[in-house]
Write a protein that holds these residues in place. Sequence first.
Motif, PDB file in Angstrom:
ATOM      1  N   ALA A 139      44.885  45.232  47.365  1.00  0.00           N
ATOM      2  CA  ALA A 139      44.605  44.106  48.253  1.00  0.00           C
ATOM      3  C   ALA A 139      43.628  43.120  47.631  1.00  0.00           C
ATOM      4  N   THR A 140      42.694  43.616  46.808  1.00  0.00           N
ATOM      5  CA  THR A 140      41.687  42.752  46.197  1.00  0.00           C
ATOM      6  C   THR A 140      41.584  43.072  44.710  1.00  0.00           C
ATOM      7  N   ILE A 141      41.108  42.107  43.940  1.00  0.00           N
ATOM      8  CA  ILE A 141      40.964  42.352  42.513  1.00  0.00           C
ATOM      9  C   ILE A 141      39.880  43.394  42.260  1.00  0.00           C
ATOM     10  N   GLU A 142      38.853  43.441  43.123  1.00  0.00           N
ATOM     11  CA  GLU A 142      37.807  44.453  42.953  1.00  0.00           C
ATOM     12  C   GLU A 142      38.386  45.858  43.069  1.00  0.00           C
ATOM     13  N   GLN A 143      39.261  46.043  44.053  1.00  0.00           N
ATOM     14  CA  GLN A 143      39.908  47.340  44.238  1.00  0.00           C
ATOM     15  C   GLN A 143      40.812  47.662  43.049  1.00  0.00           C
ATOM     16  N   TYR A 156      45.523  37.530  38.580  1.00  0.00           N
ATOM     17  CA  TYR A 156      45.062  37.366  39.964  1.00  0.00           C
ATOM     18  C   TYR A 156      44.568  35.943  40.122  1.00  0.00           C
ATOM     19  N   GLU A 157      44.418  35.502  41.330  1.00  0.00           N
ATOM     20  CA  GLU A 157      43.970  34.137  41.588  1.00  0.00           C
ATOM     21  C   GLU A 157      42.566  33.935  41.017  1.00  0.00           C
ATOM     22  N   THR A 159      48.156  47.685  41.447  1.00  0.00           N
ATOM     23  CA  THR A 159      48.126  46.615  42.441  1.00  0.00           C
ATOM     24  C   THR A 159      47.234  47.034  43.608  1.00  0.00           C
ATOM     25  N   SER A 199      50.362  40.497  45.034  1.00  0.00           N
ATOM     26  CA  SER A 199      49.210  41.387  44.894  1.00  0.00           C
ATOM     27  C   SER A 199      48.496  41.102  43.573  1.00  0.00           C
ATOM     28  N   PRO A 200      47.156  41.129  43.576  1.00  0.00           N
ATOM     29  CA  PRO A 200      46.449  41.112  42.293  1.00  0.00           C
ATOM     30  C   PRO A 200      46.900  42.309  41.468  1.00  0.00           C
TER      31      PRO A 200
END
Length: 402
Positions: A381-385, A231-232, A379, A324-325
Amino acid sequence: MTLGGPKELTLGGSQEMTLGVMGGGQLGRMFAHAAQQMGFFTAVLDPDATSPAGRISHHHVQTAYTDAEGLARLAAVSAAITTEFENVPAEALNQLAQSRPVAPSGAAVAIAQDRAAEKAHFVQCGVPCAPYAVIETAEQLAAIDANLLPGILKTARMGYDGKGQVRVKTPAELAAAWADLKQVPCVLEKMLPLQWECSVIVARGAEGACVNLPVQRNLHRDGILAVTEVYEGNVPPALAERAVAAAKSIASGVNYVGVLCVEFFVLEESHPAAAGLGGLVVNEMAPRPHNSGHYSMDACDVSQFHLQVRTLAGLPLVQPRQHSPSIMLNLLGDIWPQDGRNGGVPDWASVLALPGTHLHLYGKLDAKKGRKMGHLNVTGATIEQVRATALEAARILGIAAF
C-alpha cells in the motif's frame, strides 16, 4: 503487413493463432506466458533443448538462429514473430520478414546491436548522450580527444551486463585496453559524474500509437541490474517527463514496433564534466522487454509482456496504470546455497511468508554466479511498507541492502 483483421486475429475462438519468438530465455518465457494467458499459441526458436521459453511453448524449433530450415519452420507455424534478446542476428529477422510480420524490425535491432550506430541514432533524435568517439583503426585511436579521458571503452557489438567494457584514464591505458579487446570496433565514452540511473519502457504499435510504463529507478552492481524501484516521486516529475519524451522520440525515429527499453544516466549537474548535458543522458536501448520492467507483472494493470503481445498481434495499446508501489530484486545464481543447505535452493518459504512478495523463477537448471535465475517483486500500500519488506527479503536471501 500488420495483424488485426477479423480473419487474422481470433481471440477465444477455435482458430489457432501462434505468435513466434526468436530466443528461448526468460524474456521469451514471460512473453509466452502472457501470450498464452490471452489465448495465443506460442512458438520458440532456440538451439538449447532446455531453454526456459522452449520448455513451456507449444512449438520449440531447436536450431541455430541463422539456420534457414529452422527459420522456415518458425515462419510456417507463426502468424507474427518477435525477439527476446538484441543479439539475435538482424539478418535472420529480415529473412523472417519476407513472409511474416516481424516486430521489432531487423533494422531497429541492428541499430541496438552496434553502439556506434546506436549513439548516432540518439544524436539524430536530438537526445543527449555522453561525449564519445568511435575507434575502429589505429589512426582513430591516435586522434582521440584528451577531453574524453577518463572514459569507458566499450566494444561496439555483443556487450551486455557490463561485459566488453574497460575503464581507462590515460592514452596509454586506452591503447592497452583496445589491444586487450583484440582491436575490435569500439566506442570510447567520456566518464560522467553519475547520481543514479533510470529507464523507460515504451510500447509502440504499427500505426504509431505509443504508451509507456512509469519511469524506473535502477541500481546496478557489477554491471548487472540489482534493484528497481517504481513509485510516485521516485524520479522528479520534470526529469521523468523528459525521459519519457526522449524514449518515445528514439522509438519513433526508427518507426519502431514493439516494446523498447531506453536506459538513462542522471548526472551531478554541478560537476564540470556534466556541463551542457542538461542532467540527463541516454545510455543505451534494448529492443525488447527489459529486466527493469519486470515489476509491471505485479504492480501494473498491463505488464510489459502483455504490451509486447499487443504490439505483435496488432491489438489496441492502452496506457498502463500502476496500482501499487513496487520494488524488484534480481535473483542471481550467487544466492543459491553451494553447501546443500535448504536442499540447495534459497529459503523461498521465509520470503513468501512476507506480505506482498511475488516470486518469478525462470526454469533454469543450473545456478551460476551472475546468472539471472529469477526476480522477486514486492508490492504494498505504501512505499515504506514495500521497502521494509524488500529489505527483509534481501536479508533472508543474502542480497546486499540498498
